[in-house]
Design a protein around this motif. Structure first.
Motif, PDB file in Angstrom:
ATOM      1  N   UNK A   8     -41.532   2.020 -57.895  1.00  0.00           N
ATOM      2  CA  UNK A   8     -41.918   3.285 -57.258  1.00  0.00           C
ATOM      3  C   UNK A   8     -41.140   3.495 -55.967  1.00  0.00           C
ATOM      4  N   UNK A   9     -41.031   2.459 -55.149  1.00  0.00           N
ATOM      5  CA  UNK A   9     -40.290   2.588 -53.898  1.00  0.00           C
ATOM      6  C   UNK A   9     -38.809   2.840 -54.160  1.00  0.00           C
ATOM      7  N   UNK A  14     -34.408   6.575 -53.935  1.00  0.00           N
ATOM      8  CA  UNK A  14     -33.330   7.242 -54.669  1.00  0.00           C
ATOM      9  C   UNK A  14     -33.386   8.762 -54.467  1.00  0.00           C
ATOM     10  N   UNK A  15     -34.578   9.338 -54.571  1.00  0.00           N
ATOM     11  CA  UNK A  15     -34.713  10.781 -54.377  1.00  0.00           C
ATOM     12  C   UNK A  15     -34.371  11.187 -52.945  1.00  0.00           C
ATOM     13  N   UNK A  88     -31.853  21.425 -45.028  1.00  0.00           N
ATOM     14  CA  UNK A  88     -32.791  20.310 -44.905  1.00  0.00           C
ATOM     15  C   UNK A  88     -33.668  20.345 -46.150  1.00  0.00           C
ATOM     16  N   UNK A  89     -33.628  19.257 -46.908  1.00  0.00           N
ATOM     17  CA  UNK A  89     -34.419  19.156 -48.131  1.00  0.00           C
ATOM     18  C   UNK A  89     -35.541  18.161 -47.926  1.00  0.00           C
ATOM     19  N   UNK A  90     -36.697  18.506 -48.452  1.00  0.00           N
ATOM     20  CA  UNK A  90     -37.849  17.607 -48.404  1.00  0.00           C
ATOM     21  C   UNK A  90     -38.417  17.482 -49.807  1.00  0.00           C
ATOM     22  N   UNK A  91     -38.621  16.242 -50.234  1.00  0.00           N
ATOM     23  CA  UNK A  91     -39.348  15.972 -51.467  1.00  0.00           C
ATOM     24  C   UNK A  91     -40.730  15.478 -51.069  1.00  0.00           C
ATOM     25  N   UNK A 139     -30.005   6.234 -61.994  1.00  0.00           N
ATOM     26  CA  UNK A 139     -29.095   7.362 -62.193  1.00  0.00           C
ATOM     27  C   UNK A 139     -29.897   8.512 -62.786  1.00  0.00           C
ATOM     28  N   UNK A 140     -29.462   9.729 -62.505  1.00  0.00           N
ATOM     29  CA  UNK A 140     -30.151  10.927 -63.007  1.00  0.00           C
ATOM     30  C   UNK A 140     -29.592  11.282 -64.374  1.00  0.00           C
ATOM     31  N   UNK A 141     -30.460  11.295 -65.379  1.00  0.00           N
ATOM     32  CA  UNK A 141     -30.049  11.778 -66.694  1.00  0.00           C
ATOM     33  C   UNK A 141     -30.323  13.270 -66.811  1.00  0.00           C
ATOM     34  N   UNK A 142     -31.388  13.733 -66.138  1.00  0.00           N
ATOM     35  CA  UNK A 142     -31.740  15.150 -66.187  1.00  0.00           C
ATOM     36  C   UNK A 142     -32.480  15.526 -64.912  1.00  0.00           C
TER      37      UNK A 142
END
Length: 162
Positions: A8-9, A14-15, A88-91, A139-142
């Protein structure tokens, strides 16, 4: 499905790294976060499940088109983004939907603030990721971005990567 605290961390880190690369306009490095068969989608507002072959998506890119988009946005000839916007992006509300040894499904809310030429735009929505565990890490697949806006006004256009 059980995802360990460490996994999870790793996903959260990564994000956050993805957001940092985009905010710093390191678009080529961002494109390299995607697998070779990776994809990036932004469907029309109000139609999150629209068929990309029957509806006009804002973005419907394969990995090679992502690379081209990144290269194009970095050129001075991309007048709409030169000089580059400040972003500035926030998730937030990052939720791992399911995961196993190979893939992890992640959903989160996002807010992207952009300022350019003394105008501030705010984009809000949800992002869904399919992440793959590779020998080099995640890695991002989608990636699918659902804009939670009534319209693109006052923004009027999406000239950056959400």
């Amino acid at each position: 499905m059980t995802v360990t605290t460490d996994v999870r961390q790793d996903v959260v880190d990564f994000l956050y790294e993805e957001a940092r690369l985009l905010d710093q306009w390191k678009l080529l490095e961002w494109a390299n976060l995607f697998t070779e068969d990776g994809s990036y989608y932004v469907p029309p507002i109000g139609e999150p499940d629209a068929d990309p072959y029957k509806s006009l998506y804002y973005i419907h890119d394969s990995r090679s088109r992502l690379q081209e988009r990144a290269e194009r946005l970095l050129k001075k000839e991309a007048h709409v983004e030169y000089p580059h916007s400040t972003t500035v992006r926030n998730y937030h509300n990052i939720l791992i939907k399911e995961g196993n040894q190979e893939t992890i499904q992640v959903e989160c809310n996002f807010t992207t603030y952009r300022t350019k030429r003394e105008v501030m735009d705010t984009f809000i929505g949800t992002a869904s990721f399919t992440l793959e565990q590779t020998t080099g890490g995640l890695a991002i697949n989608s990636k699918k971005v659902i804009l939670q806006l009534d319209s693109l006004r006052p923004q009027g256009k999406i000239s950056l990567i959400l």
